[in-house]
Motif scaffolding. Structure first.
Motif, short mmCIF file in Angstrom:
data_model
loop_
_atom_site.label_atom_id
_atom_site.label_comp_id
_atom_site.label_asym_id
_atom_site.label_seq_id
_atom_site.Cartn_x
_atom_site.Cartn_y
_atom_site.Cartn_z
N PHE A 177 8.38 44.19 -12.36
CA PHE A 177 9.11 43.10 -11.70
C PHE A 177 10.26 43.70 -10.90
O PHE A 177 10.95 44.61 -11.37
CB PHE A 177 9.66 42.12 -12.73
CG PHE A 177 8.60 41.45 -13.55
CD1 PHE A 177 8.13 40.19 -13.20
CD2 PHE A 177 8.05 42.08 -14.65
CE1 PHE A 177 7.13 39.57 -13.95
CE2 PHE A 177 7.06 41.47 -15.41
CZ PHE A 177 6.60 40.22 -15.05
N ASP A 178 10.49 43.16 -9.69
CA ASP A 178 11.61 43.64 -8.88
C ASP A 178 12.84 42.77 -9.10
O ASP A 178 12.83 41.83 -9.92
CB ASP A 178 11.22 43.74 -7.40
CG ASP A 178 11.03 42.38 -6.72
OD1 ASP A 178 11.39 41.34 -7.31
OD2 ASP A 178 10.52 42.37 -5.59
N HIS A 179 13.92 43.09 -8.38
CA HIS A 179 15.19 42.42 -8.59
C HIS A 179 15.14 40.92 -8.29
O HIS A 179 15.98 40.16 -8.77
CB HIS A 179 16.28 43.08 -7.74
CG HIS A 179 16.07 42.91 -6.26
ND1 HIS A 179 15.03 43.50 -5.59
CD2 HIS A 179 16.77 42.19 -5.34
CE1 HIS A 179 15.10 43.17 -4.31
NE2 HIS A 179 16.14 42.38 -4.13
N ASN A 180 14.16 40.50 -7.52
CA ASN A 180 13.98 39.08 -7.23
C ASN A 180 13.06 38.38 -8.23
O ASN A 180 12.80 37.18 -8.10
CB ASN A 180 13.42 38.89 -5.81
CG ASN A 180 14.44 39.23 -4.74
OD1 ASN A 180 15.62 38.90 -4.87
ND2 ASN A 180 14.00 39.91 -3.70
N GLY A 181 12.55 39.14 -9.17
CA GLY A 181 11.62 38.57 -10.14
C GLY A 181 10.19 38.57 -9.68
O GLY A 181 9.31 38.04 -10.37
N LYS A 182 9.90 39.16 -8.51
CA LYS A 182 8.52 39.22 -8.03
C LYS A 182 7.71 40.15 -8.92
O LYS A 182 8.16 41.22 -9.31
CB LYS A 182 8.48 39.72 -6.58
CG LYS A 182 7.07 39.82 -6.03
CD LYS A 182 7.05 40.27 -4.57
CE LYS A 182 5.62 40.43 -4.06
NZ LYS A 182 5.57 40.85 -2.65
N ARG A 183 6.48 39.73 -9.23
CA ARG A 183 5.61 40.48 -10.14
C ARG A 183 4.63 41.35 -9.37
O ARG A 183 4.08 40.94 -8.34
CB ARG A 183 4.86 39.50 -11.04
CG ARG A 183 3.87 40.15 -12.00
CD ARG A 183 3.52 39.22 -13.15
NE ARG A 183 2.95 37.96 -12.72
CZ ARG A 183 1.67 37.63 -12.85
NH1 ARG A 183 0.81 38.50 -13.36
NH2 ARG A 183 1.24 36.44 -12.46
N TYR A 184 4.39 42.55 -9.88
CA TYR A 184 3.45 43.49 -9.29
C TYR A 184 2.50 44.00 -10.36
O TYR A 184 2.90 44.29 -11.49
CB TYR A 184 4.19 44.70 -8.70
CG TYR A 184 5.18 44.38 -7.61
CD1 TYR A 184 4.82 44.45 -6.27
CD2 TYR A 184 6.49 44.01 -7.94
CE1 TYR A 184 5.75 44.16 -5.27
CE2 TYR A 184 7.41 43.72 -6.95
CZ TYR A 184 7.03 43.80 -5.62
OH TYR A 184 7.94 43.51 -4.63
N LEU A 185 1.25 44.15 -9.99
CA LEU A 185 0.28 44.85 -10.83
C LEU A 185 0.42 46.34 -10.55
O LEU A 185 0.21 46.79 -9.42
CB LEU A 185 -1.14 44.38 -10.53
CG LEU A 185 -2.27 45.13 -11.26
CD1 LEU A 185 -2.14 44.99 -12.76
CD2 LEU A 185 -3.63 44.63 -10.79
N ASP A 186 0.76 47.11 -11.57
CA ASP A 186 0.99 48.54 -11.40
C ASP A 186 -0.32 49.30 -11.60
O ASP A 186 -0.72 49.60 -12.72
CB ASP A 186 2.03 49.02 -12.41
CG ASP A 186 2.37 50.50 -12.25
OD1 ASP A 186 1.92 51.10 -11.25
OD2 ASP A 186 3.06 51.04 -13.13
N MET A 187 -0.97 49.63 -10.50
CA MET A 187 -2.23 50.37 -10.56
C MET A 187 -2.03 51.87 -10.31
O MET A 187 -2.98 52.59 -10.03
CB MET A 187 -3.24 49.79 -9.57
CG MET A 187 -3.75 48.41 -9.96
SD MET A 187 -4.67 48.37 -11.52
CE MET A 187 -6.24 49.08 -11.02
N PHE A 188 -0.78 52.31 -10.43
CA PHE A 188 -0.49 53.74 -10.28
C PHE A 188 0.15 54.31 -11.54
O PHE A 188 0.06 55.51 -11.79
CB PHE A 188 0.42 53.95 -9.07
CG PHE A 188 0.45 55.36 -8.55
CD1 PHE A 188 -0.66 56.18 -8.62
CD2 PHE A 188 1.60 55.86 -7.97
CE1 PHE A 188 -0.63 57.48 -8.13
CE2 PHE A 188 1.64 57.16 -7.48
CZ PHE A 188 0.53 57.97 -7.55
N GLY A 189 0.81 53.47 -12.33
CA GLY A 189 1.33 53.90 -13.63
C GLY A 189 2.31 55.05 -13.56
O GLY A 189 2.32 55.90 -14.45
N GLY A 190 3.14 55.08 -12.51
CA GLY A 190 4.08 56.20 -12.39
C GLY A 190 3.38 57.53 -12.31
O GLY A 190 3.79 58.53 -12.90
N ILE A 191 2.27 57.56 -11.55
CA ILE A 191 1.39 58.73 -11.40
C ILE A 191 0.76 59.08 -12.75
O ILE A 191 1.01 60.15 -13.32
CB ILE A 191 2.10 59.96 -10.80
CG1 ILE A 191 3.01 59.57 -9.64
CG2 ILE A 191 1.05 60.98 -10.32
CD1 ILE A 191 3.77 60.75 -9.04
N ALA A 192 -0.02 58.17 -13.29
CA ALA A 192 -0.79 58.40 -14.53
C ALA A 192 0.13 58.65 -15.72
O ALA A 192 -0.29 59.25 -16.71
CB ALA A 192 -1.77 59.57 -14.36
#
Length: 503
Positions: free
Chosen positions: A76-91
């Motif tokens: 979630f970003d500072h505005n509360g927007k949600r993201y699907l993390d398909m990178f996982g901080g580079i595995a």
């Protein structure tokens, strides 16, 4: 523009006169979690401090993301927007952002013993080492805990030279083993280089890339997805592997002292280089050559380890090899800064004549995290999930490859997947070798469009034209369906922009 109802629930398909029916607007899968309110510095202050007070970093997006909380596969970003993390901080996020069992393990251990350094003994160290070596081949029973993958590979490089008494070390073009000290020379990607000396006696052999290399084709990979190139290989014998092995032999013939090599480093699947998989049998023959010339074989499992590739806990197992040294990081701690070097007791003794020390290696909290990660992977069947969901994802991407000429290749195993984007799929000859990687401007457009729709992906490859997917291993098929819908929409946007001559 009129709208027609999609067969996909929750989606609408707009009709465009130039393109006909285009891809639906993706809708994020529902979740049962509400992020707490953001209370950090303003977005403007964060950007100002990034520019003035923080060492410069390459930003992933045109509008940098200010992320402040996460839950499993979601950010979630500072505005509360949600993201699907398909990178996982580079595995790196292996079992999920803020997994409750991991956060509880951190709290319990921090309340009991936070730090004593490696000059003292503490029980969590031995509990963790016992669990970790139980996942390794029998002779790999000695563990040195460190803080990062770069540090692990630097130590492995030192061990190989100390144990053998030799200096020359071989790695593979397009590899990434870190950018600290001598690793600048071991890593073979020009984007990581500065105009400075990078160490001595380091050599790079040809990358056995069966998609855009000289040899290879549709029978070469240990993967649910093969290249579309014609191939001389059979299912039981990989001619391409033999040809790339010949190139390694040429390196020994012309550039290395005979029978005096120190070691060979290889990722079992190249990560930063664009999820490049070697042809079947190549790594096994390479190991035999190195060992017959007095060297040690180092498996870099920093991105591929801990069940990410699905079929095996360590991906070197899929090549039928047993390394002398294994380096690991990233998923080992689910984002907690820890890493490890695992080797034989005999090789480990090479450090005894001198002094090697790490202040934070084997930290009690890190060990508690490491234990919990291993138990969560087993209890929640995340390795099996990587295999099932990853294979499902690869099959969906292969379907897209048949529809979109910009997708040159789909590759990977489990939840380590690469999609190489090209401007033109094949050259004008009969080789089937791809030409013209998709431009950086186009890649940026696609990546930023994905972010705006709530999907975070990675970029890799020597030409930065490979979409990389290495999500937390808890992702679901619904998440994959959302990812595919976003990719379709982003590619449609790319073609529309190209049609308008904006790309």
């Amino acid at each position: 523009m009129k709208h027609v109802r999609s067969k996909f629930k929750g989606f609408h398909k707009p009709f465009n006169k130039c393109y006909g029916t285009i891809n639906p607007f993706p809708v994020l899968p529902p979740i049962d979690f509400t992020p707490p309110p953001y209370k950090g510095p303003s977005y403007e202050k964060a950007q100002s401090m990034q520019a003035q007070n923080v060492f410069p970093q390459r930003q992933m997006y045109e509008e940098p993301l200010l992320l402040y909380t996460g839950k499993m596969q979601w950010l979630f970003d500072h505005n509360g927007k949600r993201y699907l993390d398909m990178f996982g901080g580079i595995a790196t996020v292996s079992v999920g952002h803020c997994h409750p069992r991991i956060t509880n393990a951190i709290a319990r251990q921090a309340a009991n013993l936070n730090h004593v350094s490696a000059v003292y003994e503490h029980p969590k160290l031995y509990e963790y080492v016992e669990k970790l070596v139980s996942k390794m081949p029998e002779d790999l029973n000695t563990v040195y805990l460190v803080n990062s993958g770069s540090e692990a590979n630097q130590l492995a490089l030192q061990l190989a030279r100390l144990y053998t008494g030799n200096q020359d070390v071989v790695s593979i073009q397009n590899c990434y083993h870190g950018v600290a000290g001598s690793l600048h020379g071991l890593t073979a990607l020009s984007a990581t280089r500065y105009n400075q000396p990078v160490g001595h006696s380091l050599h790079h052999t040809m990358c056995p890339d069966v998609f855009k290399g000289i040899w290879g084709g549709k029978n070469c990979r240990d993967s649910p997805s093969q290249t579309l190139r014609a191939c001389k290989c059979s299912k039981n014998n990989c001619w391409a592997a033999d040809k790339y092995y010949d190139q390694l032999e040429q390196l020994f013939t012309y550039s290395l002292p005979r029978a005096q090599v120190a070691g060979f480093f290889a990722e079992s699947i190249q990560g930063v280089g664009g999820v490049v998989q070697f042809p079947k049998g190549y790594l096994k023959k390479a190991y035999e050559l190195i060992k017959s010339n007095g060297g040690l074989c180092v498996a870099d499992e920093v991105q591929t380890g801990f069940g990410r590739t699905g079929e095996h806990f360590w991906n070197f197992q899929s090549h039928g090899v047993t390394p002398d040294i294994v380096t690991m990081a990233k998923g080992i701690g689910n984002g907690f800064p820890m890493a490890a070097v695992v080797t034989t007791s005999e090789i480990a003794k090479s450090l005894n004549p001198g002094f090697h020390f790490n202040t934070f290696g084997g930290n009690p909290v890190a060990c508690a995290v490491g234990i919990e990660v291993l138990e969560v992977i087993e209890d929640e069947k995340m390795q099996q999930n990587s295999l099932e969901v990853g294979t499902y994802f690869i099959e969906k991407l292969c379907g897209m490859r048949r529809e979109w000429s910009v997708i040159g290749d789909v590759r990977g195993k489990g939840l380590m997947i690469g999609v190489e984007l090209v401007d033109k799929k094949h050259d004008e000859s009969d080789t089937g070798i791809p030409t013209s990687p998709l431009s950086s401007r186009a890649i940026s457009r696609i990546k930023n469009d994905c972010s705006k729709m709530g999907l975070l992906i990675g970029i890799g490859g020597a030409r930065s034209n490979v979409l990389r997917f290495m999500p937390p291993m808890c992702v679901t098929k619904d998440d994959v369906d959302f990812t595919i819908a976003v990719l379709r929409r982003a590619l449609q946007n790319y073609y529309e922009a190209k049609f308008r001559n904006n790309l």
